[in-house]
Structure formats: C-alpha cells, structure tokens
Design a protein around this motif. Structure first.
Motif, PDB file in Angstrom:
ATOM      1  N   THR A  96       0.875  -1.181   0.000  1.00  0.00           N
ATOM      2  CA  THR A  96       0.000   0.000   0.000  1.00  0.00           C
ATOM      3  C   THR A  96       0.905   1.221   0.000  1.00  0.00           C
ATOM      4  N   THR A  98       2.957   4.656  -1.739  1.00  0.00           N
ATOM      5  CA  THR A  98       4.104   4.805  -2.626  1.00  0.00           C
ATOM      6  C   THR A  98       5.143   5.678  -1.946  1.00  0.00           C
ATOM      7  N   LEU A 139      -6.536   1.761  -2.340  1.00  0.00           N
ATOM      8  CA  LEU A 139      -5.861   0.954  -3.346  1.00  0.00           C
ATOM      9  C   LEU A 139      -4.801   0.090  -2.679  1.00  0.00           C
ATOM     10  N   GLY A 172      -1.665  -3.238  -3.774  1.00  0.00           N
ATOM     11  CA  GLY A 172      -1.024  -4.040  -4.801  1.00  0.00           C
ATOM     12  C   GLY A 172      -0.693  -5.421  -4.288  1.00  0.00           C
ATOM     13  N   SER A 230       2.028  -8.508  -5.456  1.00  0.00           N
ATOM     14  CA  SER A 230       3.103  -8.965  -6.331  1.00  0.00           C
ATOM     15  C   SER A 230       3.360 -10.434  -6.033  1.00  0.00           C
ATOM     16  N   GLU A 233       5.744   2.384  -9.425  1.00  0.00           N
ATOM     17  CA  GLU A 233       4.398   2.940  -9.282  1.00  0.00           C
ATOM     18  C   GLU A 233       3.588   2.633 -10.532  1.00  0.00           C
ATOM     19  N   VAL A 234       2.305   2.380 -10.333  1.00  0.00           N
ATOM     20  CA  VAL A 234       1.411   2.063 -11.442  1.00  0.00           C
ATOM     21  C   VAL A 234       0.910   3.366 -12.051  1.00  0.00           C
ATOM     22  N   LEU A 290      -2.486   5.389 -11.263  1.00  0.00           N
ATOM     23  CA  LEU A 290      -3.061   4.917  -9.995  1.00  0.00           C
ATOM     24  C   LEU A 290      -2.166   5.374  -8.848  1.00  0.00           C
ATOM     25  N   VAL A 302      -0.394   3.139  -5.605  1.00  0.00           N
ATOM     26  CA  VAL A 302      -0.092   1.717  -5.774  1.00  0.00           C
ATOM     27  C   VAL A 302       1.301   1.560  -6.377  1.00  0.00           C
ATOM     28  N   LEU A 333       4.177  -1.660  -7.197  1.00  0.00           N
ATOM     29  CA  LEU A 333       4.316  -3.115  -7.293  1.00  0.00           C
ATOM     30  C   LEU A 333       5.787  -3.496  -7.394  1.00  0.00           C
ATOM     31  N   ARG A 380       1.616  -9.208 -11.205  1.00  0.00           N
ATOM     32  CA  ARG A 380       1.417  -8.010 -10.386  1.00  0.00           C
ATOM     33  C   ARG A 380       0.004  -7.500 -10.614  1.00  0.00           C
ATOM     34  N   ALA A 438      -2.825  -4.417  -9.395  1.00  0.00           N
ATOM     35  CA  ALA A 438      -3.200  -3.188  -8.706  1.00  0.00           C
ATOM     36  C   ALA A 438      -4.707  -3.267  -8.520  1.00  0.00           C
TER      37      ALA A 438
END
Length: 179
Positions: free
Chosen positions: A43, A45, A86, A88, A90, A117-118, A121, A124, A126, A133, A135
C-alpha cells in the motif's frame, strides 16, 4: 491398498477435544500441507510505501475481476489496509525468496527492493520483476476471526513467464515450470 490408506487416516485423525479447543500448533501444521504461492502485499508509494509477505491470496472472481487477501489484525499492514483505497499484490518468482523473507520481518540488509508505481493509480506500487502483479481498489472488507479479508477489484495487472515461489509445510520450495 484402500483399507491401508483408510487405516493410516484413522490413526492420524485428531480426536475431538472437550470444549471444542483445537491444538493450534497441529492445526497450523495441517493447514501448512496446502501448498501456496507467496505474495507481497503493498500500500502507498514513496516514503508512505508499506509492504508485507503473505500466502493468503486468491482469485475472487473473473467477472468482475476480484482478488482477495487475508491480513491478521495484529499486522501493521492491517491498519493500513483498513484505511487504503488501493493496494497491490506482487506474486513472487522462485528467485525472490529473499524478498519474501525481507517483507516477512527478516531484513535482508543487502537487498534493495525495487517498486514501480502504477501509471494513473497514485497510491499503488508493485514489486519489480514479480511473476504477476495486480493493482486493485478495495471494494469490500470482511472480518474473518483474527484476520480481515480484503476484496479488491483488479484495475491493472501484468504477467511474466517464470517459475513461482511456493510455500509448503513451513518451507520455501519451487516447482518446475510446465510448458
């Protein structure tokens, strides 16, 4: 042969315990007979990133695309997941055992985990080079004894071709990748 299998099963069966108390250690060992993959739940970033190793992960549904993770109430991740919109997941490859240990509370001083980072988003990240992976957006939370089941709608995912890291009987293992 069938009779021998039954006899062995009867000999290893747990007898009912007065008051419904089960031997927690034996139950844990019995549950450990189910081979699972290993994931890192994340969770946030950047400086707010928090990650935890888990093996309680599953597909919830394809339509809509849902995944489920189970997090213990006493884990620091639980508080974060209760507040998160949100998260993630992995899925680790057999070469990422050190990542599993690191995020399970056994710091690997030499390891420098890399999260990506996605795009689109915020919130999130990963694990780089994970086998798969996901999200997800939290859509439901269900109390489940001393854990909470977090249901997430998959917003994006990626897939790599490698062998997975497996956990069985309290140990890490790997499986040959079938092609």
């Amino acid at each position: 042969m069938h009779a021998n299998v039954l006899r062995r099963a009867e000999n290893s069966a747990e007898s009912p315990v007065p008051g419904g108390e089960l031997d927690e250690r034996r139950l844990r060992n019995a549950l450990g007979r189910f081979a699972t993959g290993v994931v890192v739940i994340s969770t946030g970033t950047g400086e707010a990133l928090h990650a935890m190793t888990a093996n309680a992960f599953m597909s919830g549904s394809l339509r809509p695309p849902l995944i489920v993770v189970s997090v213990g109430h006493h884990a620091r991740m639980h508080t974060r997941m209760m507040q998160a919109e949100l998260f993630g997941v992995s899925v680790l490859s057999e070469e990422q055992e050190s990542h599993s240990r690191h995020f399970a509370g056994e710091p690997q001083e030499w390891l420098a985990p890399c999260f990506t980072e996605v795009d689109g988003l915020g919130g999130v990240a990963l694990l780089h080079r994970a086998l798969a992976r996901f999200a997800a957006r939290v859509v439901d939370r269900h109390p489940c004894g001393d854990h909470t089941l977090f249901v997430g709608e998959v917003l994006s995912f990626s897939l790599e071709e490698d062998a997975p890291l497996v956990f069985y009987g309290g140990r890490y293992a790997s499986v040959a990748q079938g092609r």
